[in-house]
Design a protein around this motif. Structure first.
Motif, PDB file in Angstrom:
ATOM      1  N   ARG A 132       0.981  -1.487   0.029  1.00 18.09           N
ATOM      2  CA  ARG A 132       0.066   0.249   0.068  1.00 18.09           C
ATOM      3  C   ARG A 132       0.593   1.320  -0.314  1.00 18.09           C
ATOM      4  O   ARG A 132       0.609   2.279  -0.750  1.00 18.09           O
ATOM      5  N   CYS A 133       1.889   1.641   0.872  1.00 23.28           N
ATOM      6  CA  CYS A 133       2.986   2.533   0.434  1.00 23.28           C
ATOM      7  C   CYS A 133       3.355   2.232  -0.427  1.00 23.28           C
ATOM      8  O   CYS A 133       3.929   3.768  -0.988  1.00 23.28           O
ATOM      9  N   LEU A 134       3.671   1.189  -1.183  1.00 22.71           N
ATOM     10  CA  LEU A 134       4.506   2.050  -2.356  1.00 22.71           C
ATOM     11  C   LEU A 134       4.012   2.036  -3.461  1.00 22.71           C
ATOM     12  O   LEU A 134       3.934   2.959  -4.013  1.00 22.71           O
ATOM     13  N   ASN A 135       2.383   1.514  -3.158  1.00 18.83           N
ATOM     14  CA  ASN A 135       1.110   2.108  -4.209  1.00 18.83           C
ATOM     15  C   ASN A 135       1.090   3.884  -3.904  1.00 18.83           C
ATOM     16  O   ASN A 135       0.698   3.905  -5.093  1.00 18.83           O
ATOM     17  N   HIS A 136       1.376   4.314  -2.748  1.00 20.83           N
ATOM     18  CA  HIS A 136       0.822   5.372  -2.896  1.00 20.83           C
ATOM     19  C   HIS A 136       2.504   6.175  -1.682  1.00 20.83           C
ATOM     20  O   HIS A 136       2.133   6.096  -0.205  1.00 20.83           O
ATOM     21  N   PRO A 137       3.193   6.503  -2.533  1.00 20.64           N
ATOM     22  CA  PRO A 137       4.289   6.534  -1.472  1.00 20.64           C
ATOM     23  C   PRO A 137       4.505   8.511  -0.539  1.00 20.64           C
ATOM     24  O   PRO A 137       4.571   8.167   0.352  1.00 20.64           O
ATOM     25  N   GLU A 138       3.261   8.968  -0.993  1.00 22.54           N
ATOM     26  CA  GLU A 138       2.955  10.186  -0.353  1.00 22.54           C
ATOM     27  C   GLU A 138       2.486   9.384   1.384  1.00 22.54           C
ATOM     28  O   GLU A 138       2.694  10.383   1.783  1.00 22.54           O
ATOM     29  N   LEU A 139       2.452   8.490   1.564  1.00 21.40           N
ATOM     30  CA  LEU A 139       2.029   7.923   2.978  1.00 21.40           C
ATOM     31  C   LEU A 139       3.034   8.246   3.760  1.00 21.40           C
ATOM     32  O   LEU A 139       2.874   8.395   4.959  1.00 21.40           O
ATOM     33  N   LEU A 140       4.455   7.618   2.673  1.00 24.56           N
ATOM     34  CA  LEU A 140       5.600   7.797   4.002  1.00 24.56           C
ATOM     35  C   LEU A 140       5.872   8.792   4.056  1.00 24.56           C
ATOM     36  O   LEU A 140       7.258   9.765   4.922  1.00 24.56           O
ATOM     37  N   GLU A 141       4.927  10.409   3.103  1.00 28.14           N
ATOM     38  CA  GLU A 141       5.680  11.427   3.985  1.00 28.14           C
ATOM     39  C   GLU A 141       5.947  11.636   5.487  1.00 28.14           C
ATOM     40  O   GLU A 141       5.842  13.242   5.951  1.00 28.14           O
ATOM     41  N   THR A 142       4.243  10.858   5.974  1.00 22.84           N
ATOM     42  CA  THR A 142       4.085  12.209   7.027  1.00 22.84           C
ATOM     43  C   THR A 142       4.164  10.219   8.301  1.00 22.84           C
ATOM     44  O   THR A 142       4.532   9.557   7.920  1.00 22.84           O
ATOM     45  N   PRO A 143       4.447  11.191   9.868  1.00 27.28           N
ATOM     46  CA  PRO A 143       5.042   9.680  10.724  1.00 27.28           C
ATOM     47  C   PRO A 143       3.195   8.862  10.591  1.00 27.28           C
ATOM     48  O   PRO A 143       2.379   9.315  10.380  1.00 27.28           O
ATOM     49  N   PRO A 144       3.716   7.425  11.176  1.00 27.44           N
ATOM     50  CA  PRO A 144       2.562   6.588  11.121  1.00 27.44           C
ATOM     51  C   PRO A 144       1.860   7.454  12.460  1.00 27.44           C
ATOM     52  O   PRO A 144       2.419   8.179  13.109  1.00 27.44           O
ATOM     53  N   GLU A 145       0.702   7.191  12.468  1.00 28.74           N
ATOM     54  CA  GLU A 145      -0.248   7.704  13.992  1.00 28.74           C
ATOM     55  C   GLU A 145       0.094   6.775  14.477  1.00 28.74           C
ATOM     56  O   GLU A 145       0.313   7.832  15.591  1.00 28.74           O
ATOM     57  N   MET A 146       0.110   5.935  14.967  1.00 29.86           N
ATOM     58  CA  MET A 146       0.775   4.996  16.045  1.00 29.86           C
ATOM     59  C   MET A 146       2.052   4.055  15.635  1.00 29.86           C
ATOM     60  O   MET A 146       1.991   3.225  14.693  1.00 29.86           O
ATOM     61  N   VAL A 147       3.084   3.731  16.297  1.00 28.97           N
ATOM     62  CA  VAL A 147       3.616   2.926  16.599  1.00 28.97           C
ATOM     63  C   VAL A 147       3.600   1.350  16.939  1.00 28.97           C
ATOM     64  O   VAL A 147       3.545   1.154  18.986  1.00 28.97           O
TER      65      VAL A 147
END
Length: 297
Positions: A266-281
């Protein structure tokens, strides 16, 4: 020893069905599972071009590593390893890869970099860590890396390599290998990645080393062209960036692996998701770890 190692802590609540697998398959080479994924090269190229216009240079490899880091941040089960048939939760999130010291010279000597990431890292933070590590290891005036220095000593005397490797294996089996050693060696990483595309080779399903505790290996390859049929029924040539993935199936259940790879894709198909930190870890119980953020350029 006693359930603790410099790079992790023994897991005590592993599913019994999963826990028995190291006894059935004692070595990582027994338990290798091979997967393949093809990235949409054209879509990622457009994304990389947009970032360049914004003044931010990113590469395919940096996006893949960032997607892996994000996947582990949501699925800590993937960041476990097995030693002496026991399960351990890793206390770091690290990636290793080999580089040429001179990019334009295929006869250039190689070296290996090992980089630790924070689970909250964004794509640009992953990029900054990777760029800093490569710049430190590359160039005429670069200082020799730890592995370079170690190998120079190891090969100083005939017969010494076998003795050193056997000693490290023995100490490592019981969690007694020095932290200063195993936290530098690339064989003690969450994931190893190779960029065969940079030297014009196809993607590979690389073996996982029995030495150390790497549990996943990603192999990028040269761009592929395939005929596809679009939504209107027209045939066109499409370019893909293939990745061969090898994992140790003993590390966790198939369901955890499936959820992890779904998030990575999902992140590779939508790399813009990687521009912000995850909501939780998510972390394994009692195993939270952090790495200082890279300095701003």
């Amino acid at each position: 020893m006693f359930g603790r190692r410099p790079d992790g802590r023994r897991m005590k609540d592993v599913d019994p069905v999963v826990q028995i697998t190291p006894y059935l398959m004692p070595m990582r080479c027994d338990a290798q599972v091979f997967l393949e994924h093809k990235l949409d090269y054209e879509m990622l190229s457009r994304y990389i071009a947009r970032k360049a216009v914004e003044g931010e240079k990113v590469t395919f490899m940096q996006i893949i590593v960032a997607a892996y880091v994000r996947g582990v941040s949501q699925h800590p089960e993937i960041n476990r390893f097995i030693k002496n048939r026991q399960y351990y939760s890793r206390n770091n999130l690290s990636v290793s890869y080999t580089i040429l010291k001179e990019t334009q010279n295929h006869d250039s000597p190689e070296t290996v970099v090992r980089i630790e990431f924070d689970p909250t890292d964004t794509l640009l933070e992953v990029r900054d860590r990777m760029v800093a590590a490569v710049e430190k290891a590359r160039g005429e005036n670069a200082d020799p890396t730890f592995i370079d220095k170690l190998l120079k000593v190891v090969f100083a005397l005939p017969g010494l390599p076998g003795v050193i490797v056997a000693l490290v294996r023995l100490l490592d089996r019981y969690g007694l290998a020095p932290k200063s050693l195993i936290m530098e060696l690339p064989f003690y990483s969450s994931m190893f990645i190779t960029n065969n595309a940079s030297i014009g080779l196809h993607h590979v399903w690389h073996h996982i080393y029995n030495f150390g505790n790497v549990s996943a290996f990603f192999g990028m390859g040269s761009v592929l062209k395939e005929a596809t049929v679009d939504a209107e029924g027209k045939t066109r040539m499409k370019r893909w960036l293939p990745i061969g993935v090898t994992v140790d199936e003993r590390v966790t259940s198939g369901a955890h692996y499936a959820a992890f790879f779904a998030d990575v894709v999902r992140c590779l198909n939508h790399p813009e998701l990687l521009e912000t930190p995850p909501e939780m870890v998510r972390y394994d119980k009692g195993m939270e770890y952090h790495v200082p953020k890279p300095a701003k350029a």
